[in-house]
Write a protein that holds these residues in place. Sequence first.
Motif, PDB file in Angstrom:
ATOM      1  N   ILE A  20      23.780 -24.419  14.260  1.00 41.31           N
ATOM      2  CA  ILE A  20      24.448 -25.670  14.625  1.00 41.31           C
ATOM      3  C   ILE A  20      25.156 -26.229  13.395  1.00 41.31           C
ATOM      4  O   ILE A  20      24.555 -26.384  12.343  1.00 41.31           O
ATOM      5  CB  ILE A  20      23.432 -26.708  15.110  1.00 41.31           C
ATOM      6  N   THR A  21      26.438 -26.530  13.536  1.00 41.14           N
ATOM      7  CA  THR A  21      27.156 -27.031  12.371  1.00 41.14           C
ATOM      8  C   THR A  21      27.434 -28.520  12.469  1.00 41.14           C
ATOM      9  O   THR A  21      28.178 -29.067  11.678  1.00 41.14           O
ATOM     10  CB  THR A  21      28.498 -26.305  12.204  1.00 41.14           C
ATOM     11  N   MET A  22      26.839 -29.152  13.460  1.00 39.90           N
ATOM     12  CA  MET A  22      27.006 -30.603  13.570  1.00 39.90           C
ATOM     13  C   MET A  22      25.618 -31.228  13.582  1.00 39.90           C
ATOM     14  O   MET A  22      24.625 -30.548  13.787  1.00 39.90           O
ATOM     15  CB  MET A  22      27.743 -30.946  14.857  1.00 39.90           C
ATOM     16  N   LEU A  23      25.564 -32.538  13.397  1.00 37.54           N
ATOM     17  CA  LEU A  23      24.265 -33.190  13.391  1.00 37.54           C
ATOM     18  C   LEU A  23      23.725 -33.260  14.821  1.00 37.54           C
ATOM     19  O   LEU A  23      24.472 -33.558  15.754  1.00 37.54           O
ATOM     20  CB  LEU A  23      24.389 -34.589  12.804  1.00 37.54           C
ATOM     21  N   PRO A  24      22.436 -32.989  14.980  1.00 41.60           N
ATOM     22  CA  PRO A  24      21.852 -32.888  16.325  1.00 41.60           C
ATOM     23  C   PRO A  24      22.042 -34.157  17.168  1.00 41.60           C
ATOM     24  O   PRO A  24      22.188 -34.072  18.384  1.00 41.60           O
ATOM     25  CB  PRO A  24      20.367 -32.655  16.053  1.00 41.60           C
ATOM     26  N   MET A  81      24.526 -36.084  17.309  1.00 41.98           N
ATOM     27  CA  MET A  81      25.912 -36.352  17.706  1.00 41.98           C
ATOM     28  C   MET A  81      26.162 -35.855  19.128  1.00 41.98           C
ATOM     29  O   MET A  81      25.598 -34.863  19.559  1.00 41.98           O
ATOM     30  CB  MET A  81      26.874 -35.618  16.774  1.00 41.98           C
TER      31      MET A  81
END
Lengths: 229, 126, 277
Positions: free
Chosen positions: A80-84, A86
């Motif tokens: 995952i490259t985004m904050l969970p 979000m």
Amino acid sequence: MIEVKAVEKKYGRKKILKGVSFTAKKGEITCLIGINGVGKTTILNAIMALTPINKGQILIDGKTLDKHTFEKITFIPDAITMLPHMTIAEAMEFMDDFYHCWNQERATELLGFFRLNQSDRISSLSKGNTAKVNLLLGLALDVDYVLMDEPFSGIDMFSREDIANVFTSHLIENRGVIITTHEVGDIEHLIDKVVLLDDGMVSKEFSAEEAREIEGKSVIDVMREVYQR
Amino acid sequence: MTVNFNNRDPVYLQIVRYFKEQIVNGVLEPGEEIPSRRELANRMKVNPNTAQRAYKEMEEQGLIYTEKNHPSKITTDQQVLGNVRNELLVEAVDMFVTSVRSINVPVEELLDLVKEKYKANVDKEA
Amino acid sequence: MRNYLKLVNFEFNRVAKLFAVLLSFTFIVQVIGVIVQSKSYLNMADKKIYEEFMPKAQFLESFGHMSFFQIIRSVWFLGPIAICIAGVGFYIFLIWYRDWLGKNTFIYRLLMLPTTRLNIFYAKITTILIMTFGLVAFQLILLPVEILFMKTMVPEEFRSDMGVGELLTNMPELSIIIPGSFVELILYYGTGLLVVSVIFTAILMERSFRWKGIFAGLVYIAIASVIFILPLLLQEFVLNGYFYPVELLVLEIITGLIILAASIWMSRFLLTKKITV
């Protein structure tokens, strides 16, 4: 063109890459194949300067990577490259904020393509949908090169189909793509070029269609020859 | 337009062959528009470069033609169409002969059997 | 610059919850402290004056007036400050490690942004500064409010009132977080910034070289500390007070700037050349 030239990489005392060289052209899908732990992910990380290399050189359109290169090449890792916390919409907004090459129209199209719901939180997504969001965030960038790490691993059958459809669509057209996989079976027809990795080196680099046309061999036939020697 | 490709023949030639079969079957008619390269890649689940290559091959063989800014169309050239029919037929018979050869059967007996089976098959379909 | 500001905004939003928790914790505990301390003073006064019939004047003479000083000295007041300091100290590490650890691998995204990677460093250090100043500012706002609280509880004849300024000058413990002069402010917070930049560099060393990096990071911290106090040591033991205090101060500021520059340079090098996801 992405040129990987004689790249060496050590983890501690263990040499994981022992002089890897290959090229990946724009408009072609290049597939890095090798068993797990052979260093496929390391190669992609190295191309993106996410891990240092000990020797060798990596050129993207003839130049070494700098901050502008990230508007030209993107990497879709198997993570995952985004904050969970979000939502998908927030993740898209984040991308839009930072990248000039973000293409909102294409992002919206991809949402539909993958049947994703903008207001879903990243943390609530299944493995398949997480992979799709990763793909969406990468493919909605108008970049020339896309690197994908194991886009098919650990994903349910229908998500696999959706993701495979990306490769036969205009979403990929004219871009240079490098994907890694340890399981080539169901994407054999989707790829142009195969780079077989073994023991930290490129043991064979060939065109999938040429292998079939000239030698009458499937990609798996060639792999069998190389790996079971 | 789903095709089960085998892994050992070039995918672009398998696409060409698929088109030939469709032409001979009459599913594709002379002068009929065919999908764009991109669409074909998408429908057949193949790499767009491969679809491109298949179209190039078909153009070279005269199976399809493209006028500027128009979609490609199946040829109307009767001679080419006849050749395609012939080619597929000869190919199929060749394959049949090779496999039957090993049984070592007199040709008359074989032909009778072929006639009988062929008739039964046509009846069944009708 | 725009990317830097966007990153700062983003980093601050990520810590906003922790920040809010620290603020409310401080507020609640300190106000409870005001109430508890005032009450216990009043209870004692009640007991002495109404049960033991001690004259009010004598009570005030032997037990003193109630001043905000007593509250500040209590764990109710200093406790939350200590927790806030610990919280910020903890976050100096977490602000980096949270991007790597667990299922979350946000570091991929951060390192692939089309902006100089040093902006990540700047944004994170700015976030720590904003947190620190935010907490201090909040404490400054809170003080008069708490004083007012005490005033409403304790009758005037039992109080000895002090202004915020007076309190601060009488509390060396507080003068570190709320300096009395501008020079002190620069000095204390400059040193703080320096310490954070050195720790950040050490963290990046660990993130780049893992086990060997921990060692390198500790060595870097040790070297930076020695260099920083070197002028003081020389002054004391070698030069026998050769410099005037002002000169020494300037020397210290220069040394600090050199260490800061070295940390930034080193962090830039690590982030662009050596970092590993």
